[in-house]
Scaffold this active site. Structure first.
Site, PDB file in Angstrom:
ATOM      1  N   LYS A 183       0.798  -1.225   0.000  1.00 40.71           N
ATOM      2  CA  LYS A 183       0.000   0.000   0.000  1.00 40.71           C
ATOM      3  C   LYS A 183       0.834   1.281   0.000  1.00 40.71           C
ATOM      4  O   LYS A 183       0.389   2.323  -0.448  1.00 40.71           O
ATOM      5  CB  LYS A 183      -0.944  -0.006   1.201  1.00 40.71           C
ATOM      6  CG  LYS A 183      -1.997  -1.095   1.055  1.00 40.71           C
ATOM      7  CD  LYS A 183      -3.289  -0.694   1.704  1.00 40.71           C
ATOM      8  CE  LYS A 183      -4.401  -1.654   1.327  1.00 40.71           C
ATOM      9  NZ  LYS A 183      -4.216  -2.968   1.979  1.00 40.71           N
TER      10      LYS A 183
ATOM     11  N   SER B 211       1.669  -9.781  -0.710  1.00 40.17           N
ATOM     12  CA  SER B 211       1.272  -8.373  -0.590  1.00 40.17           C
ATOM     13  C   SER B 211       1.631  -7.701   0.731  1.00 40.17           C
ATOM     14  O   SER B 211       1.816  -6.495   0.775  1.00 40.17           O
ATOM     15  CB  SER B 211      -0.227  -8.227  -0.849  1.00 40.17           C
ATOM     16  OG  SER B 211      -0.974  -9.030   0.033  1.00 40.17           O
TER      17      SER B 211
ATOM     18  N   GLU C 223      -9.285   6.605   3.648  1.00 39.34           N
ATOM     19  CA  GLU C 223     -10.106   5.600   4.328  1.00 39.34           C
ATOM     20  C   GLU C 223      -9.221   4.384   4.554  1.00 39.34           C
ATOM     21  O   GLU C 223      -8.205   4.230   3.899  1.00 39.34           O
ATOM     22  CB  GLU C 223     -11.305   5.227   3.469  1.00 39.34           C
ATOM     23  CG  GLU C 223     -11.043   4.124   2.446  1.00 39.34           C
ATOM     24  CD  GLU C 223      -9.998   4.463   1.409  1.00 39.34           C
ATOM     25  OE1 GLU C 223      -9.861   5.650   1.076  1.00 39.34           O
ATOM     26  OE2 GLU C 223      -9.309   3.539   0.930  1.00 39.34           O
TER      27      GLU C 223
END
Ligand code: PLP
Length: 418
Positions: free
Chosen positions: A107, A395, A129
């Site tokens: 991310k 990830s 968010e």
């Protein structure tokens, strides 16, 4: 159950996709995508679209972005051969290690990219968010790095199950705003952030966390996350001597998966498999397997595949992993499914837990619960396709999941305190 395309349409859309021509000028990925937002939000989206056109692909912006990825995020992340897991599966398994990126997941690639963009657009503050909390942490860190205040909207349910990440956000200087409306998870948090954006579209930059939402977000996030697949493609050729037979990534909103898959779309010999959360079963509400079981519809500004009942009411989802617990999916994945370039399957809670243990035991890597779904599907595929080379998008790391993992005994040590 996607929109049905003719073979000719599908092959034209695949060509356009590989050539970098999607989304089109209207923000569409074939039948999917677009911008379905209230009138009040249109100027904010148009401003963002213009800002991307002015900055994203300039040498100046790319130089700054690449430098931050290298020196602050720690890229390129490793491509790790997994010898003991390979032996267990009867395959040749390679892991693209986004868990090694700063803040512990992919991310951060997107967060720092958008934070740099926000700065160039003259934003005075950033809102974001978060679901699993990983995007909140990444945003908090990126905002501190570029020197902008940050407010993170987070569902009350997620605040509870991701407590360590809430503390990390606060420590990194962000303000965390609990969302008590709707499903109290990611979907409600996105709605709340959009409401806030409308009140000050010029001074506020909305830093979305996945390849979802109205145009241009799915495009922007894909461009920023594609570094994963670009690196992995080069690394696997250099280290393994060739491309993989199959690549797997977990799919929540779809950002790590599109980041890995997009640069591989043109390699027709690679089977691409996206893995959604199968939860506890096939029934509506028991999973977050949007592409595997959903139907076309509009959610949060984008026409894609969503989980809804026969009256079009969006349904709540279940997954053991907060980061996959979302009733929508990015529109580009809906297209890639419709044209048959990517296959989407579901892996359930128990399969993910077992796969997480396999990886811990064989390779000494505690992966995120989200990521564990990709391993679960890959191990099944390996059993049916022996001896193949497999690339897995790892990830993120699993430290944030310890509160959840504590509720499940370790398979081979059922009595051990975890
Ligand atoms: C957030 C998250 C995901 C799911 O998000 P995508 O946008 O689908 O990538 C997957 N893995 C980890 C580790 C995450 O933090």
């Amino acid at each position: 159950m996607s929109v049905v395309l003719s073979a000719d349409e599908a092959s034209e859309l695949l060509k356009a996709s590989i050539a970098g021509k999607l989304p089109d000028a209207r923000g569409r990925f074939g039948p999917y995508g677009g911008r379905y937002v209230p009138e009040t939000l249109v100027p904010a989206f148009e401003r963002l679209e213009q800002g991307i056109a002015d900055h994203l692909h300039t040498d100046d912006f790319q130089k700054e972005f690449r430098s931050e990825l290298k020196n602050w995020v720690g890229r390129p992340t490793a491509l790790t051969f997994a010898p003991r897991l390979s032996e267990r599966w009867g395959a040749e398994v390679w892991l693209k290690r986004e868990d090694l990126a700063h803040t512990g997941a992919h991310k951060i690639n997107n967060a720092i990219g958008q934070a740099l963009l926000a700065k160039r657009l003259g934003a005075k503050r950033i809102i974001a968010e978060t679901g699993a909390g990983q995007h909140g942490v990444a945003s908090a860190a990126a905002c501190a790095r570029v020197g902008l205040p940050c407010r993170v909207y987070m569902g009350a349910v997620d605040i509870e199950r991701q407590a360590p990440n809430v503390d990390r956000m606060l420590r990194l200087g962000a303000e965390v705003f609990p969302v008590e409306t709707g499903d109290k998870t990611l979907r409600a948090a996105i709605d709340e952030a959009l409401r806030e954006w409308v009140t000050d579209p010029e001074g506020t930059y909305y830093l979305i966390g996945s390849a979802v939402g109205a145009h241009p977000y799915p495009y922007l996030v894909r461009e920023l996350q594609s570094v994963i697949g670009q690196e992995a493609r080069e690394q696997i050729i250099a280290q393994a001597g060739g491309l993989p037979d199959a690549a797997f990534a977990c799919v929540g909103g779809g950002s790590n998966a599109i980041g890995l898959f997009y640069p591989l779309l043109g390699d027709a010999e690679i089977e691409l498999i996206g893995v959604e959360a199968g939860g506890t079963g096939d029934g509506l509400g028991q999973n977050a397997a949007t592409l595997a079981t959903g139907t076309p519809g509009v959610l949060q500004g984008s026409y894609s595949i969503i989980l809804q009942d026969e009256n079009g009411n969006v349904r709540e989802t279940h997954s053991i992993s907060a980061g996959l617990d979302y009733s929508g999916v990015g529109p580009e994945h809906a297209l890639l499914q419709a044209i048959g370039r990517v296959t989407y399957v579901a892996a359930g809670d128990q399969a993910a837990l077992a796969a997480l243990e396999d990886l811990c035991e064989t390779e000494g890597i505690l992966t995120a619960l989200e990521t564990a779904h990709a391993y679960a599907a890959a191990s099944e595929w390996a059993a049916k396709n022996p001896g193949k080379r497999i690339l897995i998008g790892n990830s993120g790391r699993g430290d944030k999941d310890m509160p959840t993992l504590k509720q499940h005994p370790i398979r081979n040590k059922p009595n051990a305190a975890t």
